[in-house]
Design a protein around this motif. Structure first.
Motif, PDB file in Angstrom:
ATOM      1  N   ARG A  42      30.036  16.251  11.587  1.00 10.96           N
ATOM      2  CA  ARG A  42      31.256  16.987  11.267  1.00 10.96           C
ATOM      3  C   ARG A  42      32.227  16.973  12.450  1.00 10.96           C
ATOM      4  NH1 ARG A  42      31.374  22.241  10.607  1.00 10.96           N
ATOM      5  NH2 ARG A  42      29.288  22.754  11.350  1.00 10.96           N
ATOM      6  N   LEU A  43      33.507  16.890  12.126  1.00 11.14           N
ATOM      7  CA  LEU A  43      34.566  16.997  13.122  1.00 11.14           C
ATOM      8  C   LEU A  43      35.287  18.321  12.910  1.00 11.14           C
ATOM      9  CD1 LEU A  43      35.990  13.369  12.775  1.00 11.14           C
ATOM     10  CD2 LEU A  43      34.257  14.190  14.384  1.00 11.14           C
ATOM     11  N   PRO A  44      35.798  18.927  13.979  1.00 13.36           N
ATOM     12  CA  PRO A  44      36.314  20.300  13.848  1.00 13.36           C
ATOM     13  C   PRO A  44      37.640  20.439  13.129  1.00 13.36           C
ATOM     14  CG  PRO A  44      36.636  19.511  16.082  1.00 13.36           C
ATOM     15  CD  PRO A  44      35.796  18.479  15.381  1.00 13.36           C
ATOM     16  N   ASP A  45      38.512  19.421  13.230  1.00 12.31           N
ATOM     17  CA  ASP A  45      39.864  19.613  12.709  1.00 12.31           C
ATOM     18  C   ASP A  45      40.572  18.270  12.538  1.00 12.31           C
ATOM     19  OD1 ASP A  45      40.525  18.852  15.357  1.00 12.31           O
ATOM     20  OD2 ASP A  45      40.623  20.941  15.996  1.00 12.31           O
ATOM     21  N   SER A  46      41.818  18.352  12.078  1.00 13.58           N
ATOM     22  CA  SER A  46      42.593  17.141  11.823  1.00 13.58           C
ATOM     23  C   SER A  46      42.897  16.378  13.111  1.00 13.58           C
ATOM     24  CB  SER A  46      43.896  17.497  11.107  1.00 13.58           C
ATOM     25  OG  SER A  46      44.672  18.387  11.877  1.00 13.58           O
ATOM     26  N   ALA A  47      43.008  17.082  14.241  1.00  9.13           N
ATOM     27  CA  ALA A  47      43.282  16.408  15.513  1.00  9.13           C
ATOM     28  C   ALA A  47      42.126  15.495  15.904  1.00  9.13           C
ATOM     29  CB  ALA A  47      43.553  17.434  16.610  1.00  9.13           C
ATOM     30  N   ALA A  48      40.894  15.981  15.755  1.00 10.19           N
ATOM     31  CA  ALA A  48      39.719  15.161  16.064  1.00 10.19           C
ATOM     32  C   ALA A  48      39.618  13.995  15.083  1.00 10.19           C
ATOM     33  CB  ALA A  48      38.459  16.019  16.011  1.00 10.19           C
ATOM     34  N   HIS A  49      39.914  14.253  13.831  1.00 13.28           N
ATOM     35  CA  HIS A  49      39.905  13.202  12.816  1.00 13.28           C
ATOM     36  C   HIS A  49      40.916  12.115  13.166  1.00 13.28           C
ATOM     37  CE1 HIS A  49      41.327  11.411   8.992  1.00 13.28           C
ATOM     38  NE2 HIS A  49      40.070  11.543   8.586  1.00 13.28           N
ATOM     39  N   GLN A  50      42.127  12.512  13.544  1.00 12.84           N
ATOM     40  CA  GLN A  50      43.165  11.545  13.882  1.00 12.84           C
ATOM     41  C   GLN A  50      42.801  10.753  15.129  1.00 12.84           C
ATOM     42  OE1 GLN A  50      46.123  10.794  12.079  1.00 12.84           O
ATOM     43  NE2 GLN A  50      45.886   9.053  13.479  1.00 12.84           N
ATOM     44  N   LYS A  51      42.206  11.422  16.120  1.00 11.50           N
ATOM     45  CA  LYS A  51      41.832  10.737  17.355  1.00 11.50           C
ATOM     46  C   LYS A  51      40.779   9.670  17.078  1.00 11.50           C
ATOM     47  CE  LYS A  51      40.634  11.595  22.192  1.00 11.50           C
ATOM     48  NZ  LYS A  51      40.364  12.642  23.216  1.00 11.50           N
ATOM     49  N   TYR A 184      39.145  20.395  -0.444  1.00 14.81           N
ATOM     50  CA  TYR A 184      38.692  21.384  -1.414  1.00 14.81           C
ATOM     51  C   TYR A 184      39.853  22.318  -1.741  1.00 14.81           C
ATOM     52  CZ  TYR A 184      34.151  19.984   0.612  1.00 14.81           C
ATOM     53  OH  TYR A 184      33.081  19.281   1.068  1.00 14.81           O
ATOM     54  N   GLU A 185      39.710  23.099  -2.794  1.00 15.47           N
ATOM     55  CA  GLU A 185      40.738  24.093  -3.100  1.00 15.47           C
ATOM     56  C   GLU A 185      40.822  25.164  -2.018  1.00 15.47           C
ATOM     57  OE1 GLU A 185      40.605  25.877  -6.965  1.00 15.47           O
ATOM     58  OE2 GLU A 185      41.986  24.359  -7.729  1.00 15.47           O
ATOM     59  N   PHE A 186      39.731  25.374  -1.286  1.00 13.51           N
ATOM     60  CA  PHE A 186      39.681  26.450  -0.306  1.00 13.51           C
ATOM     61  C   PHE A 186      39.833  25.962   1.128  1.00 13.51           C
ATOM     62  CE2 PHE A 186      35.577  25.103  -1.898  1.00 13.51           C
ATOM     63  CZ  PHE A 186      34.908  24.689  -0.754  1.00 13.51           C
ATOM     64  N   GLY A 187      40.120  24.686   1.328  1.00 13.44           N
ATOM     65  CA  GLY A 187      40.329  24.169   2.678  1.00 13.44           C
ATOM     66  C   GLY A 187      39.973  22.698   2.788  1.00 13.44           C
ATOM     67  N   THR A 188      40.141  22.158   3.983  1.00 11.17           N
ATOM     68  CA  THR A 188      39.897  20.739   4.237  1.00 11.17           C
ATOM     69  C   THR A 188      38.860  20.596   5.345  1.00 11.17           C
ATOM     70  OG1 THR A 188      42.176  20.201   3.642  1.00 11.17           O
ATOM     71  CG2 THR A 188      40.977  18.555   4.908  1.00 11.17           C
ATOM     72  N   SER A 189      37.925  19.669   5.153  1.00 10.14           N
ATOM     73  CA  SER A 189      36.906  19.399   6.173  1.00 10.14           C
ATOM     74  C   SER A 189      36.953  17.929   6.566  1.00 10.14           C
ATOM     75  CB  SER A 189      35.506  19.767   5.662  1.00 10.14           C
ATOM     76  OG  SER A 189      35.107  18.900   4.617  1.00 10.14           O
ATOM     77  N   TYR A 190      36.355  17.613   7.710  1.00 10.91           N
ATOM     78  CA  TYR A 190      36.402  16.265   8.273  1.00 10.91           C
ATOM     79  C   TYR A 190      34.994  15.864   8.694  1.00 10.91           C
ATOM     80  CZ  TYR A 190      41.242  17.757   8.470  1.00 10.91           C
ATOM     81  OH  TYR A 190      42.483  18.249   8.136  1.00 10.91           O
ATOM     82  N   GLU A 191      34.657  14.590   8.436  1.00 11.99           N
ATOM     83  CA  GLU A 191      33.283  14.137   8.661  1.00 11.99           C
ATOM     84  C   GLU A 191      33.278  12.632   8.867  1.00 11.99           C
ATOM     85  OE1 GLU A 191      29.212  15.670   6.593  1.00 11.99           O
ATOM     86  OE2 GLU A 191      30.622  14.646   5.261  1.00 11.99           O
ATOM     87  N   ILE A 192      32.364  12.164   9.706  1.00  3.56           N
ATOM     88  CA  ILE A 192      32.116  10.734   9.849  1.00  3.56           C
ATOM     89  C   ILE A 192      30.711  10.465   9.328  1.00  3.56           C
ATOM     90  CG2 ILE A 192      31.396  11.071  12.274  1.00  3.56           C
ATOM     91  CD1 ILE A 192      33.122   7.898  10.992  1.00  3.56           C
TER      92      ILE A 192
END
Length: 236
Positions: A42-51, A184-192
Motif C-alpha cells: 500500500r502507498l499512503p497517498d496520491s503523492a507517493a503514487h505519482q512519484k 471507492y465511494e468512500f475514498g481512494t486508495s493506492y497500491e502496487i
C-alpha cells in the motif's frame, strides 16, 4: 444506469473477520487448483503514487480503466464460504471477465487466493449488472459452479455494487508491476501489486525500489473486495 454501491448480505466487519477462518465448501467439489499469488504494497497517498509512476515511466506498458462489480446470493451464499463473484469491465466495455475467487489470505504483503476466470461478452455482462437475475441463465462454466457448488442454484443473485480502478502496468527487472488507484465511494486508495511465482524475491525487489526512491509503503492486509465491504479505507 448508475450502479448503487450499497449491499446487505453480510455485515462488513463479519466479512473481514472471515478472512482468518478456514474455508470448507458445502459440497465435495474442490475449487480449481489455480492459485493467484501476488505481492501487495500500500502507498499512503496520491503523492507517493505519482512519484512511483514517475520512477517507472520509462517502462510503462499500458493503462487500464477497470470497473469491478460483485454479486452474491440473497443470504450470503458466496460470502459465507469466503468466495466472491466479480464481473470486471475493461476500458469502456472493450472486455469483460467473470471471476470466482475463494480462500483469500494475505500475510506480510503476500496475497494468495484461489481463482477461476472466464471471458464474457461485455453486452451480456452489462445486462447482468442491470438485471442480476439474468446470471442464472448465462451459459458460463463459472456461473454453473456458483449454482452447483455454492448453493445458488435456486436463488437469484443480487448485485453488491463495486468500485473503479485505474491500473498502470509496467515491465520492470523481469517483473510485471501493476500500480493501482482504486476509487471507492468512500475514498481512494493506492497500491502496487506484482504477481509472481517467487513472491518473496519480488517483495524484496519492490521494497528496495521504494526505499531507494524515498517512497513510503506498508504491507497490504486485506483485499480490495474486503475494503469495499468494510466501507472504510485502511489506515496507513
Amino acid at each position: 444506469m448508475r450502479i448503487s454501491f450499497h449491499w446487505n448480505p453480510i455485515p462488513p466487519r463479519s466479512w473481514i473477520s472471515l478472512l482468518n477462518r478456514s474455508y470448507s465448501p458445502k459440497t465435495s467439489n474442490n475449487f480449481p487448483s489455480a492459485m493467484e499469488v501476488e505481492v501487495k504494497l500500500r502507498l499512503p497517498d496520491s503523492a507517493a503514487h505519482q512519484k512511483l509512476s514517475d520512477v517507472l515511466s520509462s517502462v510503462h506498458l499500458k493503462t487500464h480503466l477497470q470497473e469491478n462489480i460483485f454479486f452474491d446470493g440473497p443470504t450470503s451464499q458466496l460470502s459465507s464460504q469466503l468466495a466472491a463473484l466479480r464481473l470486471r469491465f475493461y476500458d469502456q466495455d472493450s472486455r469483460c471477465v467473470v471471476s470466482l475467487k475463494a480462500r483469500p489470505s494475505i500475510v506480510d504483503g503476500i496475497s494468495r487466493v484461489s481463482e477461476d476466470e472466464e471471458e464474457m461478452d461485455p453486452a451480456i455482462g452489462r445486462a447482468c449488472v442491470s438485471e442480476p437475475w439474468r446470471l442464472s441463465s448465462v451459459d458460463s462454466r463459472i456461473l454453473k459452479r456458483v449454482r452447483e457448488e455454492f448453493g445458488c442454484g435456486n436463488v437469484e443473485l443480487v448485485c453488491l455494487g463495486g468500485f473503479r480502478n485505474v491500473r498502470a502496468v509496467y515491465e520492470w527487472e523481469g517483473l510485471t508491476l501493476e500500480l493501482d488507484e482504486t476509487q471507492y465511494e468512500f475514498g481512494t486508495s493506492y497500491e502496487i501489486e506484482c504477481e509472481s511465482t517467487d513472491p518473496d524475491r519480488a517483495k524484496r525487489m519492490l521494497e528496495d525500489l521504494l526505499g531507494r526512491n524515498g517512497i513510503p509503503y506498508m504491507y497490504s492486509e486485506v483485499s480490495k473486495f474486503a475494503v469495499f465491504r468494510s466501507r472504510k479505507l485502511p489506515q496507513f
